[in-house]
Design a protein around this motif. Structure first.
Motif, mmCIF file in Angstrom:
data_model
loop_
_atom_site.group_PDB
_atom_site.id
_atom_site.type_symbol
_atom_site.label_atom_id
_atom_site.label_comp_id
_atom_site.label_asym_id
_atom_site.label_seq_id
_atom_site.Cartn_x
_atom_site.Cartn_y
_atom_site.Cartn_z
ATOM 1 N N VAL A 8 0.983 -1.357 -0.353
ATOM 2 C CA VAL A 8 0.310 0.125 0.180
ATOM 3 C C VAL A 8 1.223 1.048 0.450
ATOM 4 O O VAL A 8 2.081 0.999 0.677
ATOM 5 N N GLY A 9 0.725 1.948 -1.069
ATOM 6 C CA GLY A 9 1.305 3.082 -1.030
ATOM 7 C C GLY A 9 2.826 3.317 -1.579
ATOM 8 O O GLY A 9 3.459 4.083 -0.941
ATOM 9 N N ASP A 10 3.058 2.396 -2.361
ATOM 10 C CA ASP A 10 3.840 2.021 -2.940
ATOM 11 C C ASP A 10 4.358 3.254 -4.531
ATOM 12 O O ASP A 10 3.028 4.228 -4.488
ATOM 13 N N VAL A 11 5.516 3.594 -4.633
ATOM 14 C CA VAL A 11 5.782 4.963 -5.812
ATOM 15 C C VAL A 11 5.754 4.548 -6.931
ATOM 16 O O VAL A 11 4.729 5.397 -7.829
ATOM 17 N N VAL A 12 5.063 3.163 -7.122
ATOM 18 C CA VAL A 12 4.007 3.104 -9.004
ATOM 19 C C VAL A 12 2.739 2.527 -8.087
ATOM 20 O O VAL A 12 2.537 1.381 -7.345
ATOM 21 N N GLU A 13 1.461 2.229 -9.096
ATOM 22 C CA GLU A 13 0.107 1.070 -8.596
ATOM 23 C C GLU A 13 0.459 0.040 -9.204
ATOM 24 O O GLU A 13 0.934 0.088 -10.965
ATOM 25 N N HIS A 14 0.975 -1.303 -8.544
ATOM 26 C CA HIS A 14 1.003 -2.544 -8.842
ATOM 27 C C HIS A 14 -0.558 -2.419 -9.276
ATOM 28 O O HIS A 14 -2.077 -2.607 -8.903
ATOM 29 N N GLU A 15 -0.733 -3.614 -11.204
ATOM 30 C CA GLU A 15 -1.382 -4.355 -11.520
ATOM 31 C C GLU A 15 -2.192 -5.045 -10.815
ATOM 32 O O GLU A 15 -0.802 -6.106 -10.450
ATOM 33 N N HIS A 45 6.120 -7.292 -5.354
ATOM 34 C CA HIS A 45 7.511 -6.937 -4.675
ATOM 35 C C HIS A 45 7.396 -5.238 -3.882
ATOM 36 O O HIS A 45 7.578 -4.546 -5.469
ATOM 37 N N ALA A 46 7.256 -4.501 -3.677
ATOM 38 C CA ALA A 46 7.624 -2.881 -2.843
ATOM 39 C C ALA A 46 8.788 -2.487 -3.563
ATOM 40 O O ALA A 46 9.926 -3.232 -3.058
ATOM 41 N N LEU A 47 8.620 -1.534 -4.369
ATOM 42 C CA LEU A 47 9.547 -0.648 -4.775
ATOM 43 C C LEU A 47 10.046 0.435 -4.193
ATOM 44 O O LEU A 47 11.219 0.877 -4.180
ATOM 45 N N HIS A 48 9.877 0.040 -3.061
ATOM 46 C CA HIS A 48 9.736 1.730 -1.936
ATOM 47 C C HIS A 48 9.736 0.757 -0.591
ATOM 48 O O HIS A 48 8.670 0.311 -0.319
ATOM 49 N N PRO A 49 10.312 0.509 0.562
ATOM 50 C CA PRO A 49 9.987 0.603 1.651
ATOM 51 C C PRO A 49 8.454 0.867 2.314
ATOM 52 O O PRO A 49 8.109 1.916 2.228
ATOM 53 N N CYS A 50 8.218 -0.142 2.579
ATOM 54 C CA CYS A 50 5.986 -0.082 3.084
ATOM 55 C C CYS A 50 6.078 -0.874 4.263
ATOM 56 O O CYS A 50 6.594 -2.165 4.166
ATOM 57 N N SER A 51 5.213 -0.703 5.028
ATOM 58 C CA SER A 51 4.775 -1.605 6.091
ATOM 59 C C SER A 51 3.510 -1.935 6.156
ATOM 60 O O SER A 51 3.179 -3.017 6.863
ATOM 61 N N GLU A 52 3.184 -1.885 4.670
ATOM 62 C CA GLU A 52 1.366 -2.055 4.952
ATOM 63 C C GLU A 52 0.941 -2.474 3.002
ATOM 64 O O GLU A 52 1.590 -2.426 2.261
ATOM 65 N N TRP A 53 0.210 -3.904 3.444
ATOM 66 C CA TRP A 53 0.496 -4.329 2.266
ATOM 67 C C TRP A 53 -1.266 -5.020 2.232
ATOM 68 O O TRP A 53 -2.469 -4.834 3.281
ATOM 69 N N GLU A 54 -2.078 -4.998 1.380
ATOM 70 C CA GLU A 54 -3.116 -5.886 1.129
ATOM 71 C C GLU A 54 -3.487 -6.703 -0.129
ATOM 72 O O GLU A 54 -2.692 -6.864 -0.525
ATOM 73 N N ALA A 55 -4.577 -7.741 0.230
ATOM 74 C CA ALA A 55 -4.839 -9.041 -0.706
ATOM 75 C C ALA A 55 -6.131 -8.405 -0.853
ATOM 76 O O ALA A 55 -7.026 -8.416 -0.712
ATOM 77 N N ALA A 56 -6.576 -8.975 -2.227
ATOM 78 C CA ALA A 56 -7.102 -8.327 -3.341
ATOM 79 C C ALA A 56 -7.668 -9.661 -4.144
ATOM 80 O O ALA A 56 -6.610 -9.901 -4.871
ATOM 81 N N PRO A 57 -8.385 -10.142 -4.850
ATOM 82 C CA PRO A 57 -8.305 -11.094 -5.290
ATOM 83 C C PRO A 57 -7.814 -10.401 -7.446
ATOM 84 O O PRO A 57 -8.933 -9.301 -7.225
ATOM 85 N N GLU A 58 -8.703 -11.716 -7.856
ATOM 86 C CA GLU A 58 -7.462 -10.912 -9.640
ATOM 87 C C GLU A 58 -9.095 -10.697 -9.855
ATOM 88 O O GLU A 58 -10.067 -11.379 -9.602
ATOM 89 N N ARG A 59 -9.020 -9.906 -10.847
ATOM 90 C CA ARG A 59 -10.727 -9.572 -11.482
ATOM 91 C C ARG A 59 -10.540 -10.050 -13.099
ATOM 92 O O ARG A 59 -9.959 -9.586 -13.283
#
Length: 59
Positions: A8-15, A45-59
């Motif tokens: 969450v809040g990484d430097v890029v939007e993860h697809e 993989h986080a491209l910027h250090p982060c401490s929060e992650w989220e799980a979501a199903p593929e659509r």
């Protein structure tokens, strides 16, 4: 079912895809007693250090 665990809040939007720019790794989820696959988990993989992650199903 396919689930993506993304930072969450990484430097890029993860697809929500196996072809995300971060090159996510995958793990097969299976029922141990019968070795039947029931899904996949893609760990992004986080491209910027982060401490929060989220799980979501593929659509």
């Amino acid at each position: 079912m396919i689930v993506h665990v993304k930072p969450v809040g990484d430097v890029v939007e993860h697809e929500p895809s196996a072809h995300c720019i971060c090159g996510p790794g995958s793990d097969i989820v299976q029922i141990p007693a019968i070795c039947k696959p029931v899904g996949m988990i893609y760990q992004h993989h986080a491209l910027h250090p982060c401490s929060e992650w989220e799980a979501a199903p593929e659509r």
